[in-house]
Write an enzyme that holds these catalytic residues in place. Structure first.
Site, short mmCIF file in Angstrom:
data_model
loop_
_atom_site.label_atom_id
_atom_site.label_comp_id
_atom_site.label_asym_id
_atom_site.label_seq_id
_atom_site.Cartn_x
_atom_site.Cartn_y
_atom_site.Cartn_z
CB ILE A 1 -51.52 -24.34 -8.71
CG1 ILE A 1 -51.18 -24.29 -7.22
CG2 ILE A 1 -52.29 -23.09 -9.13
CD1 ILE A 1 -50.14 -23.22 -6.84
CE1 TYR B 1 -40.41 -22.52 -5.97
CE2 TYR B 1 -40.81 -21.00 -4.17
CZ TYR B 1 -41.26 -21.67 -5.28
OH TYR B 1 -42.56 -21.50 -5.70
CB VAL C 1 -48.94 -25.15 6.63
CG1 VAL C 1 -49.55 -23.90 6.06
CG2 VAL C 1 -49.29 -25.29 8.09
#
Ligand SMILES: NC(=O)c1ccc[n+]([C@@H]2O[C@H](COP(=O)([O-])OP(=O)(O)OC[C@H]3O[C@@H](n4cnc5c(N)ncnc54)[C@H](O)[C@@H]3O)[C@@H](O)[C@H]2O)c1
Length: 304
Positions: free
Chosen positions: A8, A139, A182
């Site tokens: 990103i 996380y 995914v």
């Protein structure tokens, strides 16, 4: 910015450059790739936990710190929560400390709406920023934790901030080991005409945001959203099976999926309410899912 050699962050770095900003990247390349970065962008190959990062701030003198670097792999955080916290909490704190010392105007922090709300009450969907925070993974907890220090640094040391809580981001350059990868995994396997396994029933839902929409959110956060946290989502709930079908159509893939065990700690349903970001940042996701999948598939097909 940090993490600019990652999936990103590299798109956001490109976006800032395209807006005429001067950009430098701190990234230790532990998960990122130099090839993701435009060669004209200066890369400091450093760990965000390194105290000597002071030299980078002294040399570059950033107006803004945009913090994308993270240990971003959920299963890895379960396996080694101490390392996860070390990078995501202590690394972030090191940057905040330097942001205060060098009088940075704004700290943009990338948090995770997909991980920190845990399994929301179905009546609360799509989740607002005010929903209970109860992450299921180390996380999610480490991403949440730094948000607390941002408040401290604003109140006590006058470092302004904006928090962007991303949903599930997909698009070109995504690594197939990352959180919510995914789409990248399906694209890679379909491009090679390999069988695809869905973890769990496929009825679990996510809020898929195209990476280009993260770029516009970060650009908006340069000027707006002082001292606030925003969901960066579409508000649209898509099941993994629906995503599988859409990607199959894009890829011209005819095989049926097989099903594996559900992943430990995976939430069943999540979708973020982006209305606060629309109101305060003037931001909303604009990429339709099918078009985003086409761009993503083309990237992974050309890689294979
Ligand atoms: N991908 C998603 O769907 C998603 C969802 C929610 C939040 N996020 C957040 O967005 C940010 C970017 O995620 P991404 O998917 O691009 O992951 P990524 O792994 O591709 O990018 C993270 C970057 O940080 C760098 N990095 C890791 N540890 C570092 C360290 N100690 N010092 C310096 N650099 C280090 C890596 O080399 C990598 O380039 C992360 O903060 C992640 O938590 C991602």
């Amino acid at each position: 910015m940090t993490g600019g050699a990652g999936f990103i962050g590299s798109h956001v770095a490109d976006g800032f450059r395209a807006q005429g900003h001067e950009v430098a990247v701190v990234d230790d390349l532990s998960a990122g790739n130099r090839a993701n970065l435009d060669p004209s962008i200066k890369l400091y190959e450093r760990d965000i936990r390194d105290e000597a990062l002071d030299q980078v701030f002294a040399e570059f003198r950033p107006d803004i710190v945009d913090h994308h670097a993270a240990q971003s792999n959920v299963p890895a955080s379960v396996h080694d929560p101490v390392h996860d916290a070390s990078v995501n909490v202590l690394g972030g704190l090191n940057l905040l400390r330097l942001a205060a010392r060098y009088e940075v105007k704004k700290f943009i922090y990338i948090s995770s709406g997909g991980a920190m709300y845990g399994e929301p009450d179905p009546n609360d969907l799509p989740v607002k920023e005010t929903a209970p925070v109860r992450p299921l993974s180390p996380y999610g907890a480490s991403k949440q934790a730094l948000e607390a220090w941002l408040g401290v640094y604003k109140r006590t040391f006058n470092v302004d901030y904006t928090i962007l809580r991303y949903a599930n981001i997909y698009g070109p350059r995504q690594g197939i080991r990352e959180e919510g990868a995914v789409v990248a995994v399906f694209a890679t396997r379909m491009a090679a005409d390999q069988p695809v396994t869905i973890d769990g029933t496929g009825q679990q839902t996510r809020d898929f945001v195209y990476v280009g929409d993260c770029v516009t959110a970060n650009v908006a956060a340069l000027e707006r959203g002082s001292g606030q946290a925003f969901n960066i989502g579409t508000g649209q709930e898509t099941s993994i099976f629906e995503m599988y079908e859409a990607m199959s159509e894009v890829a011209g893939y005819g095989q049926q999926p097989t099903y594996g065990p559900a992943r430990k700690g995976d939430v069943v349903r999540i979708v973020l309410d982006p209305s606060l970001a629309k109101r305060e940042l003037g931001w909303q996701a604009t990429m339709p899912l099918f078009d985003g999948l086409k761009k993503t598939y083309a990237f992974f097909r050309d890689q294979s």
